[in-house]
Design an enzyme around this catalytic site. Structure first.
Site, PDB file in Angstrom:
ATOM      1  N   HIS A 116       0.396  -1.270   0.251  1.00  0.00           N
ATOM      2  CA  HIS A 116      -0.006   0.614   0.010  1.00  0.00           C
ATOM      3  C   HIS A 116       0.745   1.286  -0.071  1.00  0.00           C
ATOM      4  O   HIS A 116      -0.009   2.504  -0.153  1.00  0.00           O
ATOM      5  CB  HIS A 116      -1.170  -0.079   1.466  1.00  0.00           C
ATOM      6  CG  HIS A 116      -0.179  -0.111   2.681  1.00  0.00           C
ATOM      7  ND1 HIS A 116       0.679   0.928   2.814  1.00  0.00           N
ATOM      8  CD2 HIS A 116      -0.237  -0.866   3.541  1.00  0.00           C
ATOM      9  CE1 HIS A 116       0.945   0.945   4.460  1.00  0.00           C
ATOM     10  NE2 HIS A 116       0.489   0.275   4.646  1.00  0.00           N
ATOM     11  N   HIS A 161       0.185   5.365  10.366  1.00  0.00           N
ATOM     12  CA  HIS A 161      -0.339   6.675   9.567  1.00  0.00           C
ATOM     13  C   HIS A 161      -1.414   7.140   8.068  1.00  0.00           C
ATOM     14  O   HIS A 161      -1.387   6.137   7.394  1.00  0.00           O
ATOM     15  CB  HIS A 161       1.106   6.471   8.127  1.00  0.00           C
ATOM     16  CG  HIS A 161       1.272   6.839   7.502  1.00  0.00           C
ATOM     17  ND1 HIS A 161       1.508   8.691   7.737  1.00  0.00           N
ATOM     18  CD2 HIS A 161       1.692   7.638   5.934  1.00  0.00           C
ATOM     19  CE1 HIS A 161       1.701   9.849   6.763  1.00  0.00           C
ATOM     20  NE2 HIS A 161       1.339   8.520   5.849  1.00  0.00           N
ATOM     21  N   TYR A 221       2.164  15.073   2.863  1.00  0.00           N
ATOM     22  CA  TYR A 221       2.657  15.217   1.201  1.00  0.00           C
ATOM     23  C   TYR A 221       0.698  14.823   0.280  1.00  0.00           C
ATOM     24  O   TYR A 221       0.067  14.298   0.872  1.00  0.00           O
ATOM     25  CB  TYR A 221       3.471  14.264   1.132  1.00  0.00           C
ATOM     26  CG  TYR A 221       3.233  12.621   1.761  1.00  0.00           C
ATOM     27  CD1 TYR A 221       2.984  11.824   1.155  1.00  0.00           C
ATOM     28  CD2 TYR A 221       3.487  12.106   2.988  1.00  0.00           C
ATOM     29  CE1 TYR A 221       1.986  10.248   1.025  1.00  0.00           C
ATOM     30  CE2 TYR A 221       2.573  10.919   3.051  1.00  0.00           C
ATOM     31  CZ  TYR A 221       2.109  10.082   2.639  1.00  0.00           C
ATOM     32  OH  TYR A 221       2.362   8.879   2.529  1.00  0.00           O
ATOM     33  N   VAL A 275      13.003  -0.666   6.705  1.00  0.00           N
ATOM     34  CA  VAL A 275      13.703  -0.365   5.249  1.00  0.00           C
ATOM     35  C   VAL A 275      11.954   0.165   4.749  1.00  0.00           C
ATOM     36  O   VAL A 275      11.355  -0.467   4.445  1.00  0.00           O
ATOM     37  CB  VAL A 275      14.264  -1.443   4.296  1.00  0.00           C
ATOM     38  CG1 VAL A 275      15.027  -0.397   2.688  1.00  0.00           C
ATOM     39  CG2 VAL A 275      15.431  -1.419   4.943  1.00  0.00           C
ATOM     40  N   TRP A 276      11.670   1.202   3.847  1.00  0.00           N
ATOM     41  CA  TRP A 276      10.770   2.028   3.053  1.00  0.00           C
ATOM     42  C   TRP A 276      11.805   1.392   1.082  1.00  0.00           C
ATOM     43  O   TRP A 276      11.773   1.846   0.960  1.00  0.00           O
ATOM     44  CB  TRP A 276       9.741   3.340   3.057  1.00  0.00           C
ATOM     45  CG  TRP A 276       9.788   3.775   4.656  1.00  0.00           C
ATOM     46  CD1 TRP A 276       9.754   2.708   6.030  1.00  0.00           C
ATOM     47  CD2 TRP A 276       9.506   5.241   5.070  1.00  0.00           C
ATOM     48  NE1 TRP A 276       9.126   3.288   6.516  1.00  0.00           N
ATOM     49  CE2 TRP A 276       9.312   4.712   6.476  1.00  0.00           C
ATOM     50  CE3 TRP A 276       9.462   6.135   5.155  1.00  0.00           C
ATOM     51  CZ2 TRP A 276       8.780   5.637   7.253  1.00  0.00           C
ATOM     52  CZ3 TRP A 276       8.663   7.124   5.747  1.00  0.00           C
ATOM     53  CH2 TRP A 276       8.424   6.809   6.798  1.00  0.00           C
ATOM     54  N   VAL A 277      10.105   1.741   0.274  1.00  0.00           N
ATOM     55  CA  VAL A 277      10.718   1.644  -0.752  1.00  0.00           C
ATOM     56  C   VAL A 277      11.700   2.787  -0.965  1.00  0.00           C
ATOM     57  O   VAL A 277      12.516   2.618  -2.369  1.00  0.00           O
ATOM     58  CB  VAL A 277       8.891   1.994  -1.593  1.00  0.00           C
ATOM     59  CG1 VAL A 277       8.766   2.156  -3.044  1.00  0.00           C
ATOM     60  CG2 VAL A 277       7.691   1.739  -1.228  1.00  0.00           C
ATOM     61  N   ASP A 320      38.092   4.227  14.982  1.00  0.00           N
ATOM     62  CA  ASP A 320      39.427   4.676  15.546  1.00  0.00           C
ATOM     63  C   ASP A 320      39.357   4.400  17.276  1.00  0.00           C
ATOM     64  O   ASP A 320      38.293   4.640  17.582  1.00  0.00           O
ATOM     65  CB  ASP A 320      39.496   6.575  15.267  1.00  0.00           C
ATOM     66  CG  ASP A 320      38.949   7.198  16.131  1.00  0.00           C
ATOM     67  OD1 ASP A 320      37.504   6.421  16.028  1.00  0.00           O
ATOM     68  OD2 ASP A 320      38.816   8.500  16.178  1.00  0.00           O
TER      69      ASP A 320
END
Length: 834
Positions: free
Chosen positions: A52, A238, A271, A373-375, A563
């Site tokens: 989706h 969301h 968006y 992980v998103w698209v 280091d």
């Protein structure tokens, strides 16, 4: 470590979403012959987040690595895209980010700088240009915008399908409605996975595997239980809404048509884009809506209802502020109205720091992680993980991506929950690089915390530790020393106080004590401790007991992995001063089966005070009978001392460039050590210093900070750390490639400038006189002692010579800067070594 990969290795991937399908494709492209992918849902619209996802891919990110992953994703899908109107994988429609306030416009200027630095085409545009690109947007109150013409909308299900089908053509096998219920292990290594028919719960069987990759998306917390550790990620709902059909989209050829740029209105957490004849609208403004694993529908339930497990009911109350704002920005949507029947709450995963979880498991050999992980980063992540599995080299800096970055002791379910919810809440927030987390504070405090509170400490958090940035009691020093600091703009006042000027001045002219407890400390001991450390370090560290050595650890490609400071405490015991939990895992992973080495993290039960300044020896001499003269206790040496009756391991080292010591003791002795030093320091004008002063002082001395300044993308000589590489030692990890030219020919330099606008943001572009891009900035701060802003920057080698003039882009300003010779303060190091 797990057995080495070969092309004959049996690889099982859990999850056939945008990551799992892409990874199968990448592995088979690299010659893997036995790749199996299982998913509890139907192929290829499996019901996870990929099914989706709105598919927005904006390539700009403050993180160089995350920006590269997005670019890689789009470049790969470009190659696979059939280009038809009905079967496109992505559309490079571009993106527009809107600014309705001065603060939002300033942020877009900052993001434009990141785009320049990371090679993403972008331009700052005005309202008139926005109207040209998308006439229906109301630009009445618009101040400006950022346009990225090559950003794209990705059709995630088609992308999954295309990559899966190519993987199948190269020999991979995919199984839908096949649910993994547990891993099968032997002696701490994975040997397979137990699976069942996801629809019936029957037909339990074992799928053999040498390597298992967890790419299960929102089911990651369940996978974590199989690994014996909590997976630091939180699924969250969301809001995603659709308008009814709109007049301006009536010519849309398909339900997936997208012919206008994607829009982000970060000021309102919104968006949106065209999706067929409707406007599709995402909302980040609502409160985080957490989802437990038992609230995700089973594959059987999803099959019966026809509703994806990653889709929950639309919540109008949460979405309504977004709907009010979208009508202001896009007025014609009001007439169309909201299609609540089509709208839904989609579930995505959020991690404590917003980054993905990649790399080998810390608990079960042979298991790899590709979670959260998103698209946006999907195909890029698949390339990195495939390279990592097949060659041992990810080909990209993974310090902020590797799951090993999280200290496993912090990973309670509540930690993952609270920090994940905070990450969601901040997705569209304007955050200064120094901004601190507000969730789950005081998880870890040093024995000095109470005393710092009394001194008016302003704390931030790092790896769970409370660390003071400055202390209010030192405001008096500003007046006593008649110190001034130029007024700085509001952006740079975030987590800042001019009191840091006083603390830096006191360190240079009097004496200061710093709480160094939050730095990671590991004890490496046993008869084979020296052999292990010599294999992993660039300098010879197995010197006589009492020696302290600064060294690097490299990866197999010769890049800087970390280091560290190595103290040989006794014949078979070392103290390692490290950077993060990754270093601990790195050390443990390289112990051979026949070696007798014990590695333990002693940070929780110990503490450290950094005591530095011209009067440090006089002060310490009041509290110990030991010989602490330069002759009796030389630079880069260690001694066991009693200080005010407290047993201390003292290291004669300095990260601020002044005479002094790091003083280590156990936590039970910490309060007394602090109190005695503080009391004895009164006559010398002692101050308690914070991290702001500390950072400025180390920049003046040219001391690099791993992660902030150099990463595995860089070779030691590029970073100005060639001195940490032995000229005679051979055979250590990365030795054969350390002298190779890296993929870039950049060099780290110190830039000085009369910066009237605060300090440059990390990742700001560096230009030559013709305003051509030649590099980007790393750490930066005002050098209180030298009176100039100091910026570490990576620039093309032809611009690395001292006295070379360059330009730093700060938001939309061009600030002249000059390459300086390191270090800027006390270049001979006399003050540290007297």
């Amino acid at each position: 470590m797990a057995p080495s990969y070969t092309s004959e290795s049996k690889i099982l991937i859990i999850g056939s979403g945008v990551v799992g399908a892409a990874l199968a494709d990448e592995l088979t492209q690299r010659g893997a012959k036995h790749v199996t992918v299982v998913d509890q849902g139907p192929l290829y619209e499996t019901g996870g987040s990929s099914s989706h996802a709105p598919g927005f891919v904006f390539q700009i990110n403050p993180s160089k690595a995350m920006s590269e992953l997005a670019q890689r994703t789009l470049d790969k899908l470009d190659q696979l895209d059939p280009g038809g109107e009905d079967d496109w994988l992505l559309k490079r429609v571009g993106g527009i980010e809107l600014a309705f306030t001065d603060d939002q416009m300033r942020e877009l200027k900052r993001r434009h700088g990141f785009a320049q630095s990371w090679g993403v085409e972008s331009e700052l545009i005005d309202a008139e240009r926005v109207e040209e690109l998308w006439p229906a947007i109301d630009t009445t109150d618009l101040i400006g915008a950022l346009h990225t013409p090559h950003d794209a909308v990705v059709h995630s299900v088609r992308s999954v399908t295309a990559q899966a089908q190519r993987a199948i053509e190269h020999g991979a096998t995919f199984h839908g409605h096949t649910q993994v219920v547990d891993l099968v292990t032997d002696s701490g290594a994975v040997t397979g996975a137990k699976v069942i028919d996801a629809l019936t719960g029957e037909h339990e069987r074992i799928l053999d595997a040498d390597i298992v990759v967890a790419a299960g998306g929102i089911w990651g917390p369940t996978i974590g239980t199989w690994l014996g550790k909590n997976m630091p990620m939180q699924p969250i709902e969301h809001g995603f809404g659709f308008s009814h059909p709109m007049d301006e989209f009536q010519d849309a050829a398909t339900d997936e048509a997208c012919n206008f740029p994607m829009i982000r209105h970060q000021g309102a957490g919104i968006y949106f884009r065209q999706q067929g004849k409707a406007l599709a609208i995402g909302a980040y403004e609502h409160r985080p809506l957490e989802v437990r694993q038992d609230e995700l529908a089973s594959a059987a339930a999803a099959d019966q209802t026809g509703r994806q497990p990653s889709v929950h009911d639309f919540t109008w109350d949460e979405f309504s502020p977004t709907w009010d704002e979208i009508q202001r920005v896009y007025p014609s949507v009001a007439e169309a109205g909201l299609d609540e029947a089509r709208s839904f709450n989609g579930i995505f995963s959020f991690t404590p720091d917003g980054g993905p979880l990649l790399g080998p498991s810390n608990t079960v050999d042979g298991v790899w992680i590709a979670q959260a992980v998103w698209v946006t980063a999907s195909a890029g992540v698949a390339q990195v993980v495939a390279d990592w599995i097949t060659t041992g080299e990810p080909g990209i800096d993974t310090a902020a991506l590797d799951i090993a970055r999280f200290d496993t002791r912090l990973l309670s379910p509540e930690f993952s929950r609270q920090k994940g919810l905070e990450s969601y809440d901040e997705v569209y927030d304007i955050r200064h690089p120094r901004a601190a987390s507000a969730k789950l504070r005081r998880l870890r405090t040093s024995p000095f915390y109470f005393h710092q509170q009394l001194a008016g400490a302003h704390f931030v958090e790092a790896s769970g530790w409370e660390r003071p940035l400055w202390l209010e009691e030192n405001r008096r020093v500003l007046e006593e020393a008649n110190l001034t600091f130029p007024k700085i703009p509001a952006w740079d006042t975030s987590e800042f106080s001019p009191i840091a000027v006083a603390e830096a001045w006191a360190t240079r002219n009097r004496v200061a004590m710093y709480d160094m407890t939050s730095l990671a400390r590991y004890r490496v001991e046993g008869p084979d401790a020296s052999a292990l450390l010599e294999r992993l370090t660039t300098n010879k560290v197995s010197k006589a007991p009492g020696a302290v050595t600064f060294s690097l650890m490299l990866d197999a490609a010769g890049g800087i992995f970390s280091d560290i400071t190595v103290t040989r405490v006794s014949e078979d015991e070392y103290l390692i001063g490290a950077n993060s939990h990754r270093d601990l895992i790195h050390l443990k992973n390289h112990v051979r089966k026949d070696e007798h080495v014990s590695i333990s993290d002693i940070s929780p039960g110990t503490c450290c005070i950094g005591l530095w300044g011209p009067h440090a020896r006089e002060l310490l001499g009041q509290l110990t009978d030991e010989d602490i003269s330069h002759e009796g206790f030389g630079y880069f040496k260690a001694k066991h001392l009693y200080i005010a009756a407290v047993p201390v391991l003292a290291l004669r080292v300095s990260y601020v460039g002044e005479l002094g010591w790091e003083l280590y003791t156990t936590a039970d002795h910490g309060a007394r050590l602090w109190e005695e030093i503080y009391a004895a320091g009164t006559q010398y004008g002692l101050v308690i210093g914070g991290r702001l002063a500390f950072n400025a002082l180390r920049l003046e001395k040219g001391f690099r900070s791993y992660g902030a300044d150099m990463t595995s993308e860089h070779r030691p000589h590029q970073a100005g750390l060639g001195f940490a590489v032995s000229k005679t030692k051979t055979g250590y990890l990365g030795y054969e490639r350390v002298a190779e030219q890296s993929a870039n020919d950049k060099r780290m330099v110190s830039l000085t400038s009369d910066f009237p606008f605060g300090a440059p943001n990390p990742g700001s572009p560096v230009l030559n006189a013709a305003e051509q891009l030649i590099g980007y900035t790393a750490s930066s701060d005002f050098g209180y002692t030298i009176g100039k802003t100091i910026t570490f920057a990576w620039v093309d080698s032809e611009y690395a010579a001292p006295e070379t003039d360059v330009i730093i882009k700060h938001f939309d300003r061009s600030v002249p800067a000059t390459v300086a010779l390191d270090p800027l303060y006390d270049p001979e190091g006399h003050k540290m070594r007297r």
